[in-house]
Design an enzyme around this catalytic site. Structure first.
Site, PDB file in Angstrom:
ATOM      1  N   TYR A   1       6.107   6.913   8.769  1.00 33.03           N
ATOM      2  CA  TYR A   1       4.875   6.739   7.985  1.00 33.03           C
ATOM      3  C   TYR A   1       4.000   7.998   8.082  1.00 33.03           C
ATOM      4  O   TYR A   1       3.540   8.528   7.068  1.00 33.03           O
ATOM      5  CB  TYR A   1       4.114   5.507   8.494  1.00 33.03           C
ATOM      6  CG  TYR A   1       2.930   5.126   7.617  1.00 33.03           C
ATOM      7  CD1 TYR A   1       3.116   4.406   6.444  1.00 33.03           C
ATOM      8  CD2 TYR A   1       1.637   5.487   7.957  1.00 33.03           C
ATOM      9  CE1 TYR A   1       2.033   4.042   5.635  1.00 33.03           C
ATOM     10  CE2 TYR A   1       0.553   5.140   7.158  1.00 33.03           C
ATOM     11  CZ  TYR A   1       0.754   4.411   5.994  1.00 33.03           C
ATOM     12  OH  TYR A   1      -0.314   4.081   5.190  1.00 33.03           O
TER      13      TYR A   1
ATOM     14  N   LYS B   1       3.146  10.525   4.942  1.00 30.51           N
ATOM     15  CA  LYS B   1       1.788  10.716   4.437  1.00 30.51           C
ATOM     16  C   LYS B   1       1.345  12.173   4.567  1.00 30.51           C
ATOM     17  O   LYS B   1       0.628  12.682   3.693  1.00 30.51           O
ATOM     18  CB  LYS B   1       0.819   9.779   5.158  1.00 30.51           C
ATOM     19  CG  LYS B   1       1.069   8.298   4.832  1.00 30.51           C
ATOM     20  CD  LYS B   1       0.893   8.008   3.340  1.00 30.51           C
ATOM     21  CE  LYS B   1       0.980   6.541   3.004  1.00 30.51           C
ATOM     22  NZ  LYS B   1       0.830   6.251   1.572  1.00 30.51           N
TER      23      LYS B   1
HETATM   24  N1  LIG Z   1      -3.728  -1.195   3.972  1.00 34.01           N
HETATM   25  C1  LIG Z   1      -3.996  -0.185   4.758  1.00 34.01           C
HETATM   26  O1  LIG Z   1      -4.467  -0.360   5.907  1.00 34.01           O
HETATM   27  C2  LIG Z   1      -3.775   1.225   4.277  1.00 34.01           C
HETATM   28  C3  LIG Z   1      -4.423   2.270   4.954  1.00 34.01           C
HETATM   29  C4  LIG Z   1      -4.241   3.576   4.520  1.00 34.01           C
HETATM   30  C5  LIG Z   1      -3.422   3.845   3.451  1.00 34.01           C
HETATM   31  N2  LIG Z   1      -2.779   2.817   2.804  1.00 34.01           N
HETATM   32  C6  LIG Z   1      -1.888   3.163   1.704  1.00 34.01           C
HETATM   33  O2  LIG Z   1      -2.340   2.560   0.513  1.00 34.01           O
HETATM   34  C7  LIG Z   1      -1.221   2.326  -0.357  1.00 34.01           C
HETATM   35  C8  LIG Z   1      -1.272   0.884  -0.836  1.00 34.01           C
HETATM   36  O3  LIG Z   1      -1.187   0.048   0.297  1.00 34.01           O
HETATM   37  P1  LIG Z   1      -1.680  -1.479   0.321  1.00 34.01           P
HETATM   38  O4  LIG Z   1      -2.423  -1.665   1.574  1.00 34.01           O
HETATM   39  O5  LIG Z   1      -2.292  -1.836  -0.962  1.00 34.01           O
HETATM   40  O6  LIG Z   1      -0.265  -2.164   0.518  1.00 34.01           O
HETATM   41  P2  LIG Z   1       0.369  -3.475  -0.153  1.00 34.01           P
HETATM   42  O7  LIG Z   1       1.525  -3.795   0.707  1.00 34.01           O
HETATM   43  O8  LIG Z   1      -0.683  -4.498  -0.399  1.00 34.01           O
HETATM   44  O9  LIG Z   1       0.870  -2.917  -1.568  1.00 34.01           O
HETATM   45  C9  LIG Z   1       1.892  -1.968  -1.685  1.00 34.01           C
HETATM   46  C10 LIG Z   1       2.535  -2.151  -3.051  1.00 34.01           C
HETATM   47  O10 LIG Z   1       3.549  -1.131  -3.189  1.00 34.01           O
HETATM   48  C11 LIG Z   1       4.605  -1.731  -3.908  1.00 34.01           C
HETATM   49  N3  LIG Z   1       5.864  -1.014  -3.693  1.00 34.01           N
HETATM   50  C12 LIG Z   1       6.569  -0.927  -2.538  1.00 34.01           C
HETATM   51  N4  LIG Z   1       7.713  -0.254  -2.758  1.00 34.01           N
HETATM   52  C13 LIG Z   1       7.735   0.092  -4.064  1.00 34.01           C
HETATM   53  C14 LIG Z   1       8.662   0.771  -4.888  1.00 34.01           C
HETATM   54  N5  LIG Z   1       9.831   1.237  -4.402  1.00 34.01           N
HETATM   55  N6  LIG Z   1       8.363   0.945  -6.188  1.00 34.01           N
HETATM   56  C15 LIG Z   1       7.198   0.460  -6.700  1.00 34.01           C
HETATM   57  N7  LIG Z   1       6.281  -0.193  -5.975  1.00 34.01           N
HETATM   58  C16 LIG Z   1       6.553  -0.387  -4.667  1.00 34.01           C
HETATM   59  C17 LIG Z   1       4.685  -3.156  -3.354  1.00 34.01           C
HETATM   60  O11 LIG Z   1       5.410  -4.018  -4.218  1.00 34.01           O
HETATM   61  C18 LIG Z   1       3.220  -3.505  -3.207  1.00 34.01           C
HETATM   62  O12 LIG Z   1       2.717  -4.196  -4.351  1.00 34.01           O
HETATM   63  C19 LIG Z   1       0.020   2.663   0.466  1.00 34.01           C
HETATM   64  O13 LIG Z   1       0.470   3.971   0.144  1.00 34.01           O
HETATM   65  C20 LIG Z   1      -0.485   2.639   1.894  1.00 34.01           C
HETATM   66  O14 LIG Z   1       0.275   3.479   2.734  1.00 34.01           O
HETATM   67  C21 LIG Z   1      -2.950   1.502   3.193  1.00 34.01           C
END
Ligand SMILES: NC(=O)c1ccc[n+]([C@@H]2O[C@H](COP(=O)([O-])OP(=O)(O)OC[C@H]3O[C@@H](n4cnc5c(N)ncnc54)[C@H](O)[C@@H]3O)[C@@H](O)[C@H]2O)c1
Length: 276
Positions: A176, A180
């Site tokens: 991860y 990133k």
């Molecule tokens: N939630 C957190 O704490 C957090 C913190 C920092 C960064 N982020 C980043 O934010 C982004 C969104 O995360 P989130 O928290 O909304 O997660 P989430 O799990 O709610 O949503 C992620 C989405 O990505 C989709 N996805 C996964 N693999 C895929 C693929 N191969 N093709 C198309 N879509 C795909 C999933 O179906 C899902 O709907 C991510 O990049 C995550 O790393 C999240």
């Protein structure tokens, strides 16, 4: 809650996820005329809410399945957006995955490393490549800012939702953290290559956000809420709408001078340690 106005066409990739859903709703409220909601798993609920909240009377919304690791699937998604809406003004890459298990560096599985980088790093590369191509072929836009007059806003804006793990390491998550950090490279490389065409590429880097991904992290690390309470001045995870607002700003006419930038949403956590 839309603070800026947008009137172009958006693609939200990862629109079913916690952050992507909120980006779609926020952009609809902000006045976009169309959104393509793309995800590995589409959601009728997100499409319905997006339509319900849209403030533009001409608003159209479409859902499509995409696998961001697959070149043809990504290219088809972009083709669908251009065929349906005629152009793409904003693209937010809000998809992503976490590691399969939290393990020290030496126990990290090469298979999980490849899986996470394929989605989190190659995904933004493939989407930015395909959307960038479409943006290159379309005319630049000028918007009416009322009392401020007309302003050239270029051919489009792409935002990668990365993570604070692009800036610092967190333990037990080699794939991860690496994925990133590499999104910073994708973002800056795209920004420099597209800038003469007035296409902007930026990234937002939040710490923990209240989404299904965060819930899963809390399940694996039960002391997470207590830790946040201790280290964060807001004593809670960031809300998805706070991330969506940052994406909205970066796509807005107010951000035409912002390119290749990292907008950190970390409540000051990375500024330095609190003493006392
Ligand atoms: N939630 C957190 O704490 C957090 C913190 C920092 C960064 N982020 C980043 O934010 C982004 C969104 O995360 P989130 O928290 O909304 O997660 P989430 O799990 O709610 O949503 C992620 C989405 O990505 C989709 N996805 C996964 N693999 C895929 C693929 N191969 N093709 C198309 N879509 C795909 C999933 O179906 C899902 O709907 C991510 O990049 C995550 O790393 C999240």
């Amino acid at each position: 809650m839309a603070q800026f106005k947008l009137d172009g066409v958006a693609i939200v990739v990862g629109a079913t996820g916690g952050i992507g859903r909120e980006v779609a709703l926020t952009f609809a409220e902000a006045g976009v005329k169309g959104i393509l909601l793309a995800d590995l798993v589409t959601s009728a609920e997100v499409a319905e809410q997006t339509k319900f909240l849209a403030s533009n009377p001409a608003f159209k919304c479409l859902s499509t399945r995409v696998d961001v690791t697959d070149v043809a699937s990504v290219d088809d998604m972009v083709k669908l957006a251009v065929e349906t809406f005629g152009r793409i003004d904003y693209c937010v890459n809000a998809f992503g995955v976490d590691v399969a298990e939290y393990v020290p560096f030496q126990q990290t599985s090469p298979e999980d490393y490849d899986r996470v980088l394929a989605i989190n790093t190659k995904g933004p590369f493939l989407v930015t490549r395909a959307v960038g191509r479409a943006m290159l072929s379309q005319k630049p836009v000028q918007v009416d800012l009322g009392r401020l007059g007309h302003r050239d806003v270029g051919r489009g804006s792409i935002v990668n939702v990365s993570s604070a793990a692009a800036l610092v390491a967190v333990p037990g998550k080699v794939p991860y953290v690496t994925s990133k950090h590499a999104v910073t490279g994708v973002t800056k490389a795209a920004a420099i290559d597209f800038k003469s065409a007035c296409i902007r590429v930026n990234q937002v880097c939040p710490t923990w956000v209240r989404t299904p991904m965060f819930e899963e992290e809390c399940r694996r690390v039960p002391q997470m809420p207590e830790l946040l309470n201790k280290i964060s001045p807001i004593k809670r995870p960031i809300e998805p709408d706070e991330v969506a607002a940052a994406c909205l700003y970066l796509c807005s006419p107010s951000a035409v001078s912002v390119n290749g930038h990292t907008l950190t949403l970390d409540t000051g956590l990375l500024v330095g340690p609190t003493i006392g």
